[in-house]
Write an enzyme that holds these catalytic residues in place. Structure first.
Site, PDB file in Angstrom:
ATOM      1  N   CYS A   2       0.846  -1.207   0.000  1.00  0.00           N
ATOM      2  CA  CYS A   2       0.000   0.000   0.000  1.00  0.00           C
ATOM      3  C   CYS A   2       0.876   1.249   0.000  1.00  0.00           C
ATOM      4  CB  CYS A   2      -0.840   0.038   1.267  1.00  0.00           C
ATOM      5  SG  CYS A   2      -1.807  -1.425   1.524  1.00  0.00           S
ATOM      6  N   ARG A  26       4.517   0.820  -6.278  1.00  0.00           N
ATOM      7  CA  ARG A  26       4.591  -0.048  -5.098  1.00  0.00           C
ATOM      8  C   ARG A  26       3.676  -1.250  -5.238  1.00  0.00           C
ATOM      9  NH1 ARG A  26       6.587   2.319  -0.450  1.00  0.00           N
ATOM     10  NH2 ARG A  26       5.070   1.324   0.898  1.00  0.00           N
ATOM     11  N   TRP A  72      -2.880  -2.645  -1.441  1.00  0.00           N
ATOM     12  CA  TRP A  72      -2.427  -3.974  -1.880  1.00  0.00           C
ATOM     13  C   TRP A  72      -3.060  -4.925  -0.877  1.00  0.00           C
ATOM     14  CZ3 TRP A  72       0.850  -7.951   0.035  1.00  0.00           C
ATOM     15  CH2 TRP A  72       1.328  -8.851  -0.927  1.00  0.00           C
ATOM     16  N   ASN A  96      -1.123   2.061   5.769  1.00  0.00           N
ATOM     17  CA  ASN A  96      -0.216   1.085   5.156  1.00  0.00           C
ATOM     18  C   ASN A  96       0.357   0.259   6.289  1.00  0.00           C
ATOM     19  OD1 ASN A  96       1.619  -0.401   3.683  1.00  0.00           O
ATOM     20  ND2 ASN A  96       3.170   1.210   3.707  1.00  0.00           N
ATOM     21  N   GLY A  97       0.169  -1.064   6.197  1.00  0.00           N
ATOM     22  CA  GLY A  97       0.709  -1.951   7.239  1.00  0.00           C
ATOM     23  C   GLY A  97      -0.288  -3.044   7.567  1.00  0.00           C
ATOM     24  N   GLU A 459      18.291 -15.519 -10.646  1.00  0.00           N
ATOM     25  CA  GLU A 459      17.790 -14.163 -10.913  1.00  0.00           C
ATOM     26  C   GLU A 459      17.095 -14.105 -12.267  1.00  0.00           C
ATOM     27  OE1 GLU A 459      17.116 -11.816  -9.201  1.00  0.00           O
ATOM     28  OE2 GLU A 459      16.819 -10.166 -10.599  1.00  0.00           O
ATOM     29  N   LYS A 463      13.192 -12.941 -12.741  1.00  0.00           N
ATOM     30  CA  LYS A 463      12.844 -11.836 -13.655  1.00  0.00           C
ATOM     31  C   LYS A 463      11.761 -12.281 -14.636  1.00  0.00           C
ATOM     32  CE  LYS A 463      13.854  -8.852 -12.134  1.00  0.00           C
ATOM     33  NZ  LYS A 463      14.418  -9.288 -10.913  1.00  0.00           N
ATOM     34  N   GLU A 466       8.235 -13.154 -12.833  1.00  0.00           N
ATOM     35  CA  GLU A 466       7.509 -12.074 -12.129  1.00  0.00           C
ATOM     36  C   GLU A 466       6.921 -11.062 -13.110  1.00  0.00           C
ATOM     37  OE1 GLU A 466       9.589  -9.351  -9.526  1.00  0.00           O
ATOM     38  OE2 GLU A 466      11.474  -9.809 -10.503  1.00  0.00           O
ATOM     39  N   HIS A 482      18.874 -35.868 -10.397  1.00  0.00           N
ATOM     40  CA  HIS A 482      18.412 -36.500  -9.138  1.00  0.00           C
ATOM     41  C   HIS A 482      16.915 -36.344  -8.961  1.00  0.00           C
ATOM     42  CE1 HIS A 482      22.545 -37.252  -8.032  1.00  0.00           C
ATOM     43  NE2 HIS A 482      22.823 -36.015  -8.450  1.00  0.00           N
ATOM     44  N   LYS A 575       6.524  -3.280  -4.889  1.00  0.00           N
ATOM     45  CA  LYS A 575       7.925  -2.895  -5.001  1.00  0.00           C
ATOM     46  C   LYS A 575       8.638  -3.026  -3.657  1.00  0.00           C
ATOM     47  CE  LYS A 575      11.638  -1.346  -6.915  1.00  0.00           C
ATOM     48  NZ  LYS A 575      12.396  -2.263  -7.795  1.00  0.00           N
TER      49      LYS A 575
END
Ligand code: AGP
Length: 580
Positions: A2, A26, A72, A96-97, A459, A463, A466, A482, A575
């Site tokens: 948020c 964000r 969010w 936010n939280g 990485e 990338k 996402e 294996h 973000k």
């Protein structure tokens, strides 16, 4: 995560919305605004993008107080009822939280009929109840600090006090920007730069009482406090795309200059300067989340190979709950672009509580993690807006290499560093659309590599998945046989990172095992031999990891473009993950 914005001054609706749009990166799924007009609190909120909120929004420029929010979803799905702002009684607020004890608090608020699934509405009811009892917002907010458990950054307006806005934070980021005619509070710097570059950082439990011509800040005991002034040192164009189609593409294109700026800052006359000296430690623990963890693995590679210090890398969400066996010769390094990631911050607190030396490698100046660590090195990658990190990840890898070079200033490597920006530019200019079109046809992709190539594969895989939403996972090439090799058939695509000259023959053998079972293989490699169906050839270099990341990032970008994904703001992502 948020984002919140609050603004007092001229043209409050426009300035608040501009700030809110600069927090879009964000990540969010609904948004809302509340403002005071004709002595009434007006609230508008919508699901989806901020543009939905702006449809038919009353941009009355006579309004001078507004608060706004991008949500969010954590408690309750993304719908208008759960969107912020929430109004209960006289109190309207954005948050936010995460409040961990909101259900317990709700038990004592039965005189309120709450309509949403959110913890935020409970905060509004709690503040309204306390305000009806004490009639003093500062006193109420001081009491709230003893009642709320969890994290919060709140911007609050009160029906009874229409010329003021209040705010308070604990563990969620909040800054206050000011100039001589207005005050703006926000979750992050990008939201204030259209108003001012001057700002105060806020500590936990700081209470703000803001009117159009006065900003008072109090501690939780209501002692007035004076804050250190900060001035943001970049121009507000930093948050524009500068003509690129996406922030992610702009930020990849910035990598060569950022690489050079870091060298200019930390290498003077081939000497590594202003970089923390790790030589006295016997054991280094690197702790981070997501891509920052993958940078940590690149750091492990360089620190162990150049500085010969045992280095372990951990996901912060795991590290927080595992058994810690420390000795005082342990250094804990935390890596975080945002400097606000909850898991990483909590892991850092564990190291601090164990009285260990701690070092934060952070991009956002004076962010919570930067202020919590005993030592900090900034990555100076400037504001990174795209949710998928590129330039900050690269900068983290470079800072970690410099930490190793500080201990063992290998001349060959130091000399080669200066060539990397131009080499990066060469690979930024190349076209990856054809290889991306191959990848875009698959639903299951494996990235493979060994040692540092595996760290890069991790990485590259993150990338791709996402931003393109294609299922992808990274695997150590030698481990495939294996079990996982059972998945190899002609529905699977493998992207092999094959650049480490000491070990690539082994990886090539693994590739042959894979192609023998029908899977197609793309090799990102410095090797001219024929061993894959497709090849992205890169030149050999003693610092080849810094070259390899460019095609990996751009391939992911091109695939996401083909898939028409929201590249800068991928679904479900944030973000800065300020919740656990
Ligand atoms: C990377 O592309 C992701 N957005 C994510 O994994 C990110 O690296 C992670 O959330 C850590 O963020 P931080 O560096 O701000 O702590």
């Amino acid at each position: 995560m948020c984002g919140i914005v609050g603004y007092i001054g001229n043209n409050a609706i426009k300035n608040t919305i501009t700030g809110l749009k600069n927090l879009e990166y964000r990540g969010y799924d609904s948004s809302g605004i509340a403002y005071i007009k004709n002595n009434k609190v007006i609230i508008k909120k919508e699901v989806g993008r901020i543009d939905n909120l702006l449809t038919n929004l009353d941009y009355d420029n006579s309004v001078n107080i507004a608060i706004a929010h991008t949500r969010w979803a954590t408690h309750g799905e993304a719908n208008k009822t759960n969107a912020h702002p929430h109004k209960v009684g006289k109190i309207t607020l954005v948050h936010n939280g995460i409040i961990e004890n909101y259900e317990k608090l709700k038990e004592d608020l039965t005189d309120y009929s709450l309509i949403s699934d959110t913890d935020t509405e409970v905060i509004a009811a709690l503040i309204d109840k306390l305000y009806n009892k004490y009639s003093d917002m500062k006193l109420v907010l001081s009491k709230v600090t003893n009642l709320l458990k969890g994290s919060y950054a709140l911007a609050i307006i009160n029906d009874d006090i229409k010329d003021k806005m209040f705010a308070i934070r604990k563990d969620s980021p909040l800054i206050v920007g000011y100039d001589n005619k207005s005050t703006i509070i926000a979750s992050d710097i990008p939201a204030i730069l259209h108003v001012t570059k001057k700002y105060y950082l806020l500590n936990n439990y700081d209470i703000l009482e803001i009117s159009s011509n006065k900003l008072n800040i109090y501690d939780k005991d209501l002692n007035k406090i004076v804050k250190e002034e900060n001035t943001y040192d970049a121009d507000s164009t930093t948050i524009s795309k500068d003509g690129y189609e996406h922030y992610m593409l702009k930020e990849i294109n910035e990598e060569p200059d950022i690489f050079k700026n870091i060298l200019d800052k930390y290498i003077i006359n081939d000497k590594i300067v202003d970089i923390y000296d790790i030589s006295k430690y016997e054991n280094i623990e690197i702790v981070a989340c997501g891509s920052a963890t993958h940078a940590g693995l690149i750091g492990k590679y360089y620190i162990e190979n150049l500085a010969s210090i045992k280095t372990s890398v951990y996901y912060a969400s795991e590290y927080r709950y595992q058994k810690h066996i420390y000795n005082q010769k342990t250094l804990v390094i935390v890596i975080s672009q945002s400097g606000e990631t909850a898991d990483t911050k909590e892991a850092l607190k564990i190291a601090n509580e164990a009285n260990l030396d701690t070092l934060a490698i952070v991009n956002v100046y004076k962010s919570s993690i930067a202020r919590l660590a005993k030592n900090v090195i900034y990555t100076h990658a400037k504001i990174e807006v795209a949710v998928a990190t590129t330039k900050a990840y690269m900068a983290q890898c470079l800072i970690l290499l410099l930490l190793a070079l500080k201990v063992n200033p290998d001349k060959t490597i130091i000399n080669e560093l200066h060539n990397i920006p131009n080499i990066m530019k060469k690979y930024i200019k190349k076209d990856y659309k054809e290889i991306a079109s191959v990848i875009s046809n698959y639903d299951h992709i494996f990235y493979l590599g060994r040692l540092v190539d595996y760290y890069l594969a991790l990485e590259g895989s993150l990338k791709l998945k996402e931003i393109s939403y294609i299922h992808s996972e990274a695997y150590p090439a030698g481990e495939l046989k294996h079990g996982t090799i059972s998945l190899m058939d002609n529905n699977v695509l493998v992207i092999a990172i094959v650049t480490d000259n000491k070990i690539k023959d082994k990886t090539i053998s693994n590739i042959k095992e894979i192609t023998a079972r029908g899977a197609k293989v793309i090799a990102i490699t410095n090797d001219n031999r024929e061993f894959s169906d497709y090849k992205v050839l890169i030149e050999d270099n003693i610092l080849i990891p810094f070259i390899t990341i460019i095609p990996m990032q751009l391939i992911a970008y091109e695939v996401a473009k083909i898939k028409k994904c929201d590249i800068d703001k991928p679904r479900n992502l944030a973000k800065s993950v300020t919740v656990e």
